[in-house]
Design a protein around this motif. Structure first.
Motif, short mmCIF file in Angstrom:
data_model
loop_
_atom_site.label_atom_id
_atom_site.label_comp_id
_atom_site.label_asym_id
_atom_site.label_seq_id
_atom_site.Cartn_x
_atom_site.Cartn_y
_atom_site.Cartn_z
N ILE A 44 1.02 -1.07 0.07
CA ILE A 44 -0.03 0.04 0.09
C ILE A 44 1.00 1.25 -0.08
O ILE A 44 1.73 1.44 1.04
CB ILE A 44 -0.96 0.11 1.28
N TRP A 50 -2.94 0.79 -3.79
CA TRP A 50 -2.77 -0.81 -3.61
C TRP A 50 -1.88 -1.29 -4.93
O TRP A 50 -2.72 -1.15 -5.74
CB TRP A 50 -3.94 -1.66 -3.23
N VAL A 63 -9.84 -3.98 -3.59
CA VAL A 63 -9.15 -3.31 -2.54
C VAL A 63 -9.89 -3.29 -1.32
O VAL A 63 -9.50 -3.60 -0.02
CB VAL A 63 -8.82 -1.79 -2.91
#
Length: 187
Positions: A44, A50, A63
């Motif tokens: 992250i 991400w 996500v």
């Protein structure tokens, strides 16, 4: 079943926000302690993006699913946890980004980049880091994971603090929520 994000914070009462928070069903990650561990190949970034094996995860539903499995250990490491395995995930700054805030019935309600709603208070405190000229604010989300307030959300929070100052006198910036006070500048 298609995903239905909660409505805009500006149109919600505190009761509606509390109802949306209670309706979110998260897996009981804190009850799972698998022996099988490994590396996830996930990261992250500081901006909230991400990545998996160097490529951005572009599906918001993925996500959101992974975000519900996050856990931070006492040693500061982050893990994606399922009943049979836990995989390390690199977190550059914070797991989440707080992208909106609103004062509702005396409390501060935040929207995260995963569409989750969090009401600041003793269980979800705000923490100021950095230096007074360039602070970074973090909101505790769950299981040791935090959300960093993005620039516009921080600005919204500063305006809330300034609006609440009596006589226009500003010696320190502090906000209250859930019967707790939170400084907006590091001490």
């Amino acid at each position: 079943m298609p995903y239905q994000p909660p409505p805009d914070l500006a149109g919600m009462s505190l009761a509606e926000i509390a109802e949306a928070v209670a309706a979110r069903k998260l897996p009981p990650v804190e009850e799972w302690n698998p022996d099988n561990t490994g590396e996830s190949g996930m990261r992250i970034a500081a901006d909230g993006t991400w990545y998996h094996d160097g490529s951005p995860i572009t599906r918001p539903a993925m996500v959101r699913a992974f975000a519900g499995l996050l856990n931070r250990e006492p040693d500061g490491s982050y893990w994606l946890v399922v009943p049979y395995q836990k995989l390390r995930i690199e977190v550059e700054d914070a797991c989440f980004q707080a992208v909106d805030v609103r004062r509702v019935d005396g409390d501060l309600a935040f929207r995260l980049d995963t569409d989750e709603l969090i009401v600041a208070g003793p269980d979800h405190p705000l923490r100021a880091e950095g230096d007074p000229d360039l602070p970074a604010l973090y909101l505790t989300v769950r299981r040791g994971c935090e959300a960093r307030l993005n620039r516009s959300t921080y600005e919204q929070l500063v305006h809330i603090a300034l609006d609440e100052k009596e006589n226009g006198e500003v010696t320190d910036l502090t906000v209250t929520s859930g019967d707790a006070a939170f400084p907006l500048q590091p001490v």
